[in-house]
Every structure is written in structure tokens, then in C-alpha cells.
Motif scaffolding. Structure first.
Motif, PDB file in Angstrom:
ATOM      1  N   GLN A 105       0.845  -1.182   0.000  1.00 38.82           N
ATOM      2  CA  GLN A 105       0.000   0.000   0.000  1.00 38.82           C
ATOM      3  C   GLN A 105       0.889   1.245   0.000  1.00 38.82           C
ATOM      4  O   GLN A 105       2.080   1.162   0.321  1.00 38.82           O
ATOM      5  CB  GLN A 105      -0.925   0.005   1.213  1.00 38.82           C
ATOM      6  N   ILE A 106       0.308   2.373  -0.360  1.00 37.16           N
ATOM      7  CA  ILE A 106       1.048   3.633  -0.385  1.00 37.16           C
ATOM      8  C   ILE A 106       0.794   4.402   0.900  1.00 37.16           C
ATOM      9  O   ILE A 106      -0.352   4.531   1.340  1.00 37.16           O
ATOM     10  CB  ILE A 106       0.646   4.487  -1.606  1.00 37.16           C
ATOM     11  N   ASP A 107       1.855   4.898   1.493  1.00 36.72           N
ATOM     12  CA  ASP A 107       1.760   5.752   2.680  1.00 36.72           C
ATOM     13  C   ASP A 107       2.596   6.988   2.431  1.00 36.72           C
ATOM     14  O   ASP A 107       3.806   6.993   2.676  1.00 36.72           O
ATOM     15  CB  ASP A 107       2.255   5.004   3.920  1.00 36.72           C
ATOM     16  N   GLY A 108       1.955   8.045   1.905  1.00 36.33           N
ATOM     17  CA  GLY A 108       2.692   9.259   1.563  1.00 36.33           C
ATOM     18  C   GLY A 108       3.674   8.993   0.447  1.00 36.33           C
ATOM     19  O   GLY A 108       3.304   8.564  -0.654  1.00 36.33           O
ATOM     20  N   ASP A 109       4.967   9.222   0.732  1.00 33.37           N
ATOM     21  CA  ASP A 109       6.020   8.976  -0.253  1.00 33.37           C
ATOM     22  C   ASP A 109       6.611   7.578  -0.123  1.00 33.37           C
ATOM     23  O   ASP A 109       7.634   7.274  -0.756  1.00 33.37           O
ATOM     24  CB  ASP A 109       7.142  10.017  -0.095  1.00 33.37           C
ATOM     25  N   THR A 130     -14.375  -5.542 -14.484  1.00 36.59           N
ATOM     26  CA  THR A 130     -13.196  -4.838 -13.990  1.00 36.59           C
ATOM     27  C   THR A 130     -13.422  -4.492 -12.533  1.00 36.59           C
ATOM     28  O   THR A 130     -14.123  -3.522 -12.217  1.00 36.59           O
ATOM     29  CB  THR A 130     -12.957  -3.534 -14.791  1.00 36.59           C
ATOM     30  N   PRO A 131     -12.883  -5.277 -11.600  1.00 36.85           N
ATOM     31  CA  PRO A 131     -13.095  -4.980 -10.179  1.00 36.85           C
ATOM     32  C   PRO A 131     -12.394  -3.698  -9.766  1.00 36.85           C
ATOM     33  O   PRO A 131     -11.366  -3.321 -10.344  1.00 36.85           O
ATOM     34  CB  PRO A 131     -12.503  -6.198  -9.466  1.00 36.85           C
ATOM     35  N   ILE A 132     -12.960  -3.024  -8.771  1.00 35.21           N
ATOM     36  CA  ILE A 132     -12.385  -1.774  -8.262  1.00 35.21           C
ATOM     37  C   ILE A 132     -11.615  -2.064  -6.989  1.00 35.21           C
ATOM     38  O   ILE A 132     -12.030  -2.869  -6.158  1.00 35.21           O
ATOM     39  CB  ILE A 132     -13.491  -0.734  -8.006  1.00 35.21           C
ATOM     40  N   LEU A 133     -10.478  -1.409  -6.843  1.00 34.02           N
ATOM     41  CA  LEU A 133      -9.610  -1.622  -5.684  1.00 34.02           C
ATOM     42  C   LEU A 133     -10.353  -1.382  -4.379  1.00 34.02           C
ATOM     43  O   LEU A 133     -11.254  -0.547  -4.293  1.00 34.02           O
ATOM     44  CB  LEU A 133      -8.399  -0.694  -5.762  1.00 34.02           C
ATOM     45  N   ASN A 134      -9.945  -2.115  -3.372  1.00 32.51           N
ATOM     46  CA  ASN A 134     -10.589  -2.049  -2.065  1.00 32.51           C
ATOM     47  C   ASN A 134      -9.749  -1.196  -1.119  1.00 32.51           C
ATOM     48  O   ASN A 134      -8.687  -1.615  -0.659  1.00 32.51           O
ATOM     49  CB  ASN A 134     -10.757  -3.470  -1.499  1.00 32.51           C
ATOM     50  N   GLY A 135     -10.246   0.017  -0.840  1.00 35.20           N
ATOM     51  CA  GLY A 135      -9.570   0.892   0.125  1.00 35.20           C
ATOM     52  C   GLY A 135      -8.156   1.250  -0.295  1.00 35.20           C
ATOM     53  O   GLY A 135      -7.910   1.675  -1.425  1.00 35.20           O
ATOM     54  N   THR A 136      -7.195   1.041   0.605  1.00 35.28           N
ATOM     55  CA  THR A 136      -5.797   1.406   0.338  1.00 35.28           C
ATOM     56  C   THR A 136      -5.010   0.286  -0.318  1.00 35.28           C
ATOM     57  O   THR A 136      -3.819   0.446  -0.585  1.00 35.28           O
ATOM     58  CB  THR A 136      -5.102   1.788   1.658  1.00 35.28           C
ATOM     59  N   GLN A 137      -5.649  -0.854  -0.569  1.00 37.99           N
ATOM     60  CA  GLN A 137      -4.951  -1.955  -1.222  1.00 37.99           C
ATOM     61  C   GLN A 137      -4.616  -1.591  -2.662  1.00 37.99           C
ATOM     62  O   GLN A 137      -5.303  -0.779  -3.282  1.00 37.99           O
ATOM     63  CB  GLN A 137      -5.813  -3.226  -1.181  1.00 37.99           C
ATOM     64  N   VAL A 138      -3.586  -2.227  -3.204  1.00 37.73           N
ATOM     65  CA  VAL A 138      -3.166  -1.901  -4.573  1.00 37.73           C
ATOM     66  C   VAL A 138      -3.489  -3.017  -5.563  1.00 37.73           C
ATOM     67  O   VAL A 138      -3.124  -2.923  -6.733  1.00 37.73           O
ATOM     68  CB  VAL A 138      -1.648  -1.585  -4.621  1.00 37.73           C
ATOM     69  N   GLY A 139      -4.169  -4.067  -5.102  1.00 36.90           N
ATOM     70  CA  GLY A 139      -4.519  -5.143  -6.009  1.00 36.90           C
ATOM     71  C   GLY A 139      -5.794  -5.853  -5.595  1.00 36.90           C
ATOM     72  O   GLY A 139      -6.091  -5.985  -4.406  1.00 36.90           O
ATOM     73  N   ILE A 140      -6.579  -6.294  -6.577  1.00 40.21           N
ATOM     74  CA  ILE A 140      -7.791  -7.083  -6.329  1.00 40.21           C
ATOM     75  C   ILE A 140      -7.963  -8.052  -7.484  1.00 40.21           C
ATOM     76  O   ILE A 140      -7.804  -7.680  -8.657  1.00 40.21           O
ATOM     77  CB  ILE A 140      -9.040  -6.190  -6.160  1.00 40.21           C
ATOM     78  N   LEU A 141      -8.279  -9.300  -7.162  1.00 39.57           N
ATOM     79  CA  LEU A 141      -8.480 -10.327  -8.178  1.00 39.57           C
ATOM     80  C   LEU A 141      -9.969 -10.553  -8.379  1.00 39.57           C
ATOM     81  O   LEU A 141     -10.712 -10.769  -7.416  1.00 39.57           O
ATOM     82  CB  LEU A 141      -7.820 -11.641  -7.753  1.00 39.57           C
ATOM     83  N   VAL A 155       2.217   1.812  -8.110  1.00 42.07           N
ATOM     84  CA  VAL A 155       3.054   0.885  -7.346  1.00 42.07           C
ATOM     85  C   VAL A 155       3.466  -0.315  -8.182  1.00 42.07           C
ATOM     86  O   VAL A 155       4.612  -0.779  -8.109  1.00 42.07           O
ATOM     87  CB  VAL A 155       2.296   0.393  -6.091  1.00 42.07           C
ATOM     88  N   ILE A 156       2.542  -0.820  -8.981  1.00 40.33           N
ATOM     89  CA  ILE A 156       2.764  -2.065  -9.706  1.00 40.33           C
ATOM     90  C   ILE A 156       2.950  -1.780 -11.190  1.00 40.33           C
ATOM     91  O   ILE A 156       2.110  -1.124 -11.815  1.00 40.33           O
ATOM     92  CB  ILE A 156       1.572  -3.026  -9.510  1.00 40.33           C
ATOM     93  N   ASP A 157       4.047  -2.269 -11.753  1.00 41.72           N
ATOM     94  CA  ASP A 157       4.288  -2.135 -13.180  1.00 41.72           C
ATOM     95  C   ASP A 157       3.580  -3.254 -13.940  1.00 41.72           C
ATOM     96  O   ASP A 157       3.169  -4.267 -13.358  1.00 41.72           O
ATOM     97  CB  ASP A 157       5.787  -2.186 -13.479  1.00 41.72           C
ATOM     98  N   GLY A 158       3.489  -3.081 -15.243  1.00 42.84           N
ATOM     99  CA  GLY A 158       2.826  -4.075 -16.063  1.00 42.84           C
ATOM    100  C   GLY A 158       3.469  -5.449 -15.967  1.00 42.84           C
ATOM    101  O   GLY A 158       2.780  -6.474 -15.973  1.00 42.84           O
ATOM    102  N   LYS A 159       4.793  -5.492 -15.852  1.00 42.50           N
ATOM    103  CA  LYS A 159       5.496  -6.775 -15.763  1.00 42.50           C
ATOM    104  C   LYS A 159       5.039  -7.567 -14.540  1.00 42.50           C
ATOM    105  O   LYS A 159       4.762  -8.774 -14.633  1.00 42.50           O
ATOM    106  CB  LYS A 159       6.997  -6.528 -15.698  1.00 42.50           C
ATOM    107  N   ASP A 160       4.955  -6.903 -13.394  1.00 42.83           N
ATOM    108  CA  ASP A 160       4.541  -7.582 -12.171  1.00 42.83           C
ATOM    109  C   ASP A 160       3.069  -7.977 -12.217  1.00 42.83           C
ATOM    110  O   ASP A 160       2.693  -9.052 -11.743  1.00 42.83           O
ATOM    111  CB  ASP A 160       4.792  -6.694 -10.947  1.00 42.83           C
TER     112      ASP A 160
END
Length: 409
Positions: free
Chosen positions: A259-263, A339-350, A382-387
Motif C-alpha cells: 500500500q502507499i503511505d505518503g512517499d 473490472t473490479p475496483i480496488l478495495n480501500g488502500t490496497q493496490v490489487g484485487i483479483l 506501485v505495480i508495473d505491467g510486468k509484475d
């Protein structure tokens, strides 16, 4: 006399809505007995009475918004034998003899004007004053004539009448003619709406797709389900396979579990997987804690218990806080692709989808296979296409070789 006060709900929750009064004025209540159900942004909370006695008055109505620490009812000593008069009778009595009016109904009623004689909840009166609306002009939904907050809100958003042209039966349009139904969003639905909009506006969300041949998972499940149930007293479903595959992929691609926390990017070293559950009140996401440490039976049992609590509206705030990744299954409703929408501060959802038989090239042959489209929505900051592609490809490969997944779990 004991006050019923809105308790501390959670660190981030400062208010709630009166969902249902479980006791009415004149009812006997025991110490520790539930007296009111509050609806918050996440869960419903039942509030108990700290004293035994009789409910003397309610200071808020169903549908009213109340703050933490606010007094919403009072319980006094007594046997509860004298029940209060119905609201309609109370209104008439208060209008004729205000000095002797009973005080068991939580409304302010005077005889100075038509507006003052209108029965309304305290919150409705406050909102009407803020909007400059005369209560006597509002048509309440309540058959007893009580004006509530939602009535004021509906009145304030209704189009103002025009004098430019006479209204005829042919041109009149109103909610009363059955063409429209106005339904106020529940607190939870309002929260879901605002948070989903916030996610779309505050993240760089993208989605990547793949498809999984479910042949081997379905065959393994068919072979093992009876023995699995006999050994563990829980049914073997698909969610445990997907949860285990997701955990393995998160270990290889840790930025998807962050997750992102500021910088800063905070990579989670735990695997608390949220499982989206649809309820009548909206979508909730209870958490399977430490999914990496649980076997298939423990995951299935955990999911089953959480789903039941969700359907029974018994989830606690602790059941839904702190997840690191989410799985949502639109396939149970027949969704082929979404296309699921992200949940809160998480950066991924399946996102899982319905299993559909399709012709697939297998070597040099065309075979009919049970296929499922899967989608990974992710925050591109946070996540690039490769990952993202690598993560989803690994989930696919693990589910197409389920024996290895079970042996390594």
C-alpha cells in the motif's frame, strides 16, 4: 434514570444511523439486553442497556444520524405496565392540551403554528430549519404522519412548482402516480459509493486479464470432495484454491501485497486476504487472517463462517479491518468478465468470473474446456505491467496444476 449513549464504535467511525429500535417507550428492559441497532459505515452494532428498568423515552427516531457519545434514549425504574399512547393519539392530545402532553414520544410539539404541531424527529426538525423548509408542507412516508430526515431530504430535492402553465392530468408527473420510487440510500450504500468514487479518483487503476482452464481443478475437486468433507466437516470449494494461489503469487510479487503511505510504499509481510461477500445491505469484505498459515480446510471453514456472519449481519469491525489483498467472485451472479475496483488502500484485487465451456486449442486439437476469465485490477503507481501480468500468469499456472498447489500448501 439511566441514559442510553451511542458507544465508541471504532477509531474512524464517529456517527451512525438508528437502524431499528428493539425496545419502545413503556417496554421493560433487562441489564445487558439489546435496546437499539445502529447502522455504521461498515457493520451494524447492537447497543445494550446498562441498567434494568423501563424505557421512558426515545430521543432519536429510526433513520436519524447520531454521534458517538450522544444520548439517544433513557431507561427509568418501573414495571413497564403502562405503555405509551400511539403516535397519532399523542399528536391529538398534544395539540389540544400541550401542558399535559405525555413525554414518551421524542418529538417537540407545540400549538403555536401548523409547523410546530407537525410530529417530526429532532433530526428532521434540525434539517428542515437548515434548509428553510416548513414541516407542514412535507408529505411524510410514515402512515402515522411522523416526518423523518428522509422526508425532509426528499422534499428539498423535489422540483419546485411552476406557475408558467396549468397542471393537467395529462401532463402531471409525480411520485404518487407510481412512475417513480424514491429510496434513500442506506448509510452503508452511501459509504460504498463515496469510497469507490474516491478510489477511482485517487489511484492510477488499470486492469489486466487472463483465462484459466478449470479442467484440472474441477476434476480434483470432484475426486476429493467427499473424503474432504468426511475428514474436515466442511465442503471443498474453489475459493480455497484461489486463495492459496493468490498467496503464493503475492510472495513472488510482494508489491502487489502493499500500500502507499505518503512517499513510501509499505510492503505487507502478512497475507490477510479479503473475500468479498454480497449481502442485502451491499458488498462487504471480511478477512481470512494469515491465509498463508492455513490449510485448505481451515480456509474453507473460515470463509464459510465469515459469509454466514455477513448474511446474518453479525460481522464485527475486526472481521473486516486490515486486509492486504482482496478476491471478489462475480461469477456467482453469472458475470463473464468485469473490472473490479480496488478495495480501500490496497493496490490489487483479483476478480473471478463464471466458468463457461469454450472451444480451446489444446496442442493440435480443438477441445471444449471449462474456462474462467480472471482480472487483476492494480494501482499502476506501485505495480508495473510486468509484475501485474506475472502475478496473474502465476495464479493461472497454479490453478491449472492444482495437485502441486495442494501438496505445497
Amino acid at each position: 434514570m439511566a441514559d442510553i449513549i451511542v458507544p465508541e464504535l471504532a477509531e474512524s467511525i464517529t456517527e451512525g444511523t438508528i437502524a431499528q429500535w428493539l425496545k419502545q417507550p413503556g417496554d421493560t428492559v433487562e441489564k445487558g439486553e439489546f435496546i437499539v441497532e445502529l447502522e455504521t459505515d461498515k457493520v451494524n452494532v447492537e447497543v445494550i442497556s446498562e441498567e434494568a428498568g423501563v424505557v421512558s423515552e426515545l430521543l432519536a427516531a429510526e433513520g436519524d444520524t447520531v454521534q458517538v457519545g450522544q444520548i439517544i434514549a433513557r431507561v427509568g425504574a418501573g414495571s413497564g405496565s403502562a405503555a405509551p399512547a400511539p403516535v397519532a393519539e399523542t399528536k391529538a392530545a398534544e395539540a389540544s392540551t400541550p401542558a399535559e402532553a405525555p413525554k414518551t414520544v421524542p418529538v417537540a410539539v407545540e400549538t403555536t403554528s401548523e409547523q410546530d404541531r407537525t410530529i417530526a424527529s429532532p433530526a428532521a426538525r434540525k434539517l428542515a430549519r437548515e434548509k428553510g423548509i416548513n414541516l407542514s408542507e412535507i408529505s411524510p412516508v410514515d402512515p402515522m404522519g411522523r416526518v423523518r430526515v428522509q422526508d425532509v431530504s426528499a422534499h428539498s430535492t423535489a422540483p419546485a412548482p411552476t406557475k408558467a402553465a396549468p397542471t393537467t392530468a395529462a401532463t402531471a408527473t409525480s411520485e404518487d402516480d407510481g412512475r417513480f420510487t424514491r429510496e434513500k440510500m442506506s448509510r452503508r450504500r452511501q459509504t460504498i459509493a463515496s469510497r469507490l468514487l474516491e478510489v477511482r479518483q485517487s489511484t492510477a487503476m488499470l486492469t489486466t486479464f487472463n483465462e484459466i482452464d478449470m479442467t484440472n481443478v474441477m476434476a480434483l475437486r470432484s475426486r476429493k470432495k467427499d473424503k474432504f468433507f468426511d475428514d474436515h466437516d466442511v465442503r471443498l470449494g474453489f475459493m480455497s484454491f484461489f486463495t492459496k494461489a493468490v498467496v503464493a503469487a503475492l510472495k513472488k510479487y510482494p508489491y502487489v501485497n502493499s500500500q502507499i503511505d505518503g512517499d513510501y510504499i509499505v510492503k505487507n509481510n502478512f497475507f490477510d486476504i479479503g473475500i468479498a461477500v454480497s449481502t442485502e445491505g451491499g458488498l462487504v469484505v471480511p478477512i481470512v487472517r494469515d491465509a498463508d498459515r492455513k490449510n485448505f480446510a481451515e480456509i474453507e471453514d473460515n470463509i464459510g463462517q465469515l459469509a454466514k456472519k455477513a448474511r446474518d449481519n453479525k460481522l464485527a469491525l475486526s472481521d473486516m479491518s486490515g486486509g492486504s489483498f482482496t478476491i471478489t467472485n462475480g461469477g456467482v451472479f453469472g458475470s463473464l468478465l468485469s473490472t473490479p475496483i480496488l478495495n480501500g488502500t490496497q493496490v490489487g484485487i483479483l476478480g473471478m468470473h463464471t466458468i463457461q465451456k469454450r472451444p480451446i486449442a489444446v496442442g493440435e486439437e480443438i477441445q471444449i474446456r471449462p474456462m474462467m476469465y480472471v482480472a487483476l485490477s492494480y494501482d499502476h503507481r506501485v505495480i508495473d505491467g510486468k509484475d501485474s501480468v506475472g502475478f496473474l500468469k502465476m495464479v493461472k499456472e497454479l490453478l491449472e496444476s492444482p495437485e502441486d498447489l495442494m501438496l505445497n500448501s
